[in-house]
Design a protein around this motif. Structure first.
Motif, mmCIF file in Angstrom:
data_model
loop_
_atom_site.group_PDB
_atom_site.id
_atom_site.type_symbol
_atom_site.label_atom_id
_atom_site.label_comp_id
_atom_site.label_asym_id
_atom_site.label_seq_id
_atom_site.Cartn_x
_atom_site.Cartn_y
_atom_site.Cartn_z
ATOM 1 N N GLN A 216 34.485 36.131 36.935
ATOM 2 C CA GLN A 216 35.811 36.373 37.748
ATOM 3 C C GLN A 216 35.066 37.276 38.968
ATOM 4 N N VAL B 224 38.708 41.303 38.038
ATOM 5 C CA VAL B 224 38.360 42.408 37.126
ATOM 6 C C VAL B 224 38.056 43.480 37.168
ATOM 7 N N THR C 131 38.280 41.949 32.487
ATOM 8 C CA THR C 131 39.062 40.705 32.657
ATOM 9 C C THR C 131 40.450 40.140 32.321
ATOM 10 N N ARG D 299 39.867 45.085 41.070
ATOM 11 C CA ARG D 299 39.430 43.980 41.752
ATOM 12 C C ARG D 299 37.673 44.020 41.900
#
Ligand code: AHG
Ligand code: MN
Ligand code: MN
Ligand code: MN
Length: 334
Positions: A289, A179, A174, A197
């Protein structure tokens, strides 16, 4: 004809187009981490044939016996970043002091902290292994960095991630904008986007902890693990125990499927085992994240003010809901 592979390099270029403010340097650093991963994977895939299993006979600053593969992985990181102009300082689990790369200073604006080989107890039995990395920016570019410049809070990381040497080799990272996971395609020698993601489920059904240490845990931690093992079908319990001995592999499973990993503080060792700068902070950034949580049991990992480069912290990391429940037990609120 199948879709053209979205490689790491092409994904980074696409991300930069979407975010013009992003500079290219971090992307070059990520590509270099990818190269390190390919080289380490190449060694690991035939480790039993080229006399690189077993130990070096040395003991590292952690007090651990150094495996040959620990040393090989560390050297691979060192050689990858010497002379490249990108990184001006390195901090590694396997090196007592910070290493300055004078040939890269002052133009090198990044500092790299890393665990070159995570899960070292797995080297000789062909179990999963990983590498973990944390990227900081050297802001005082009028002078070379000192060790204190590495002691930044996890919230100041500009990028973080890991390499996972499992049934396939993956790079997960990330830069603060979600991520993303890439799988190495050995056929073309490229990392190809496989998990865009990543979002961690709010709760999972798996816990990872070394229960051989149960007798050393404070009562709140013991009660939490017993709670996870107590049947309650409405609450999805009991959870399944899954512990590989490799933090990266256990956290990766939890990142994708939900659940919680614990290496908690112990009564006689409240700081626990895992290291803040190159294990807890980078994985904490990745998991946050993805919508998860990373805690010592009493505070957010990324808010910790580091005091020493090899500082240890307790780590409770994974799904938001699961980590919050663990915190409630650990803090006596459950
Ligand atoms: P490392 O191999 O980099 O020293 O890290 C080992 C860590 C982590 O990967 C793993 O989850 C944990 O130590 C295993 O510790 P125990 O063997 O005490 O369970
Ligand atoms: Mn480790
Ligand atoms: Mn290690
Ligand atoms: Mn180690």
């Amino acid at each position: 004809m199948g879709q053209f592979p979205l490689t790491l390099s092409r994904f980074i270029i696409r991300s930069q187009a979407e975010r013009p403010s992003a500079t290219g340097e971090c992307s070059s650093l990520l590509n270099q981490i990818g190269l390190v991963g390919k080289i380490i994977a190449h060694d690991l895939r035939r480790a039993g044939l080229i006399n690189i299993l077993g130990t070096t006979g040395e003991t590292n600053v952690q007090g651990e016996t150094v495996k040959k593969l620990d040393e090989i992985a560390n050297d691979t990181f060192l050689r990858a970043f010497q002379g490249g102009g990108l990184v001006c300082a390195l901090g590694s689990e396997e090196m007592e002091q910070m290493v300055l790369l004078p040939e890269n200073c002052p133009q090198g604006t990044y500092m790299l902290l890393f665990d070159p080989l995570d899960g070292s107890s797995n080297t000789d039995c062909n179990m999963p292994l990983g590498s973990i990395f944390s990227v900081l920016k050297h802001t005082q570019t009028d002078r070379p960095p000192t060790e204190s410049d590495l002691l930044k809070k996890g919230i100041e990381q500009v990028a973080a991630g890991y390499l996972l040497f499992g049934s396939s080799t993956m790079l997960v990272y990330t830069t603060g904008h979600g991520v993303h996971g890439f799988t190495l395609d050995p056929g073309i020698g490229e990392y190809v986007l496989s998990h865009e993601r990543i979002q961690i489920p709010q709760r999972g059904k798996v816990y990872a902890a070394n229960e051989g240490n149960r007798h050393k845990w404070p009562s709140g931690t013991q009660q939490y693990i017993e709670f996870l093992k107590t049947p309650d079908s409405a609450a999805g319990r009991p959870y399944s125990g899954r512990y590989s001995g490799c933090l990266v592999a256990d956290v990766h499973r939890i990142l994708l499927g939900g659940g919680v990993y614990l290496y908690p503080g112990e009564v006689d060792k409240p700081e626990g085992k895992l290291r803040l700068l190159y294990e807890a902070n980078p994985l904490g950034m990745v998991v946050e994240q993805a919508g998860g949580r990373a805690s010592t049991g009493t505070m957010r990992i990324l808010d910790i003010e580091p005091k020493k480069i090899h500082q240890r912290v307790p780590l409770i990391i994974g799904s938001q809901g699961d980590v919050e429940t663990a915190e409630a037990f650990i803090q006596g609120r459950a």
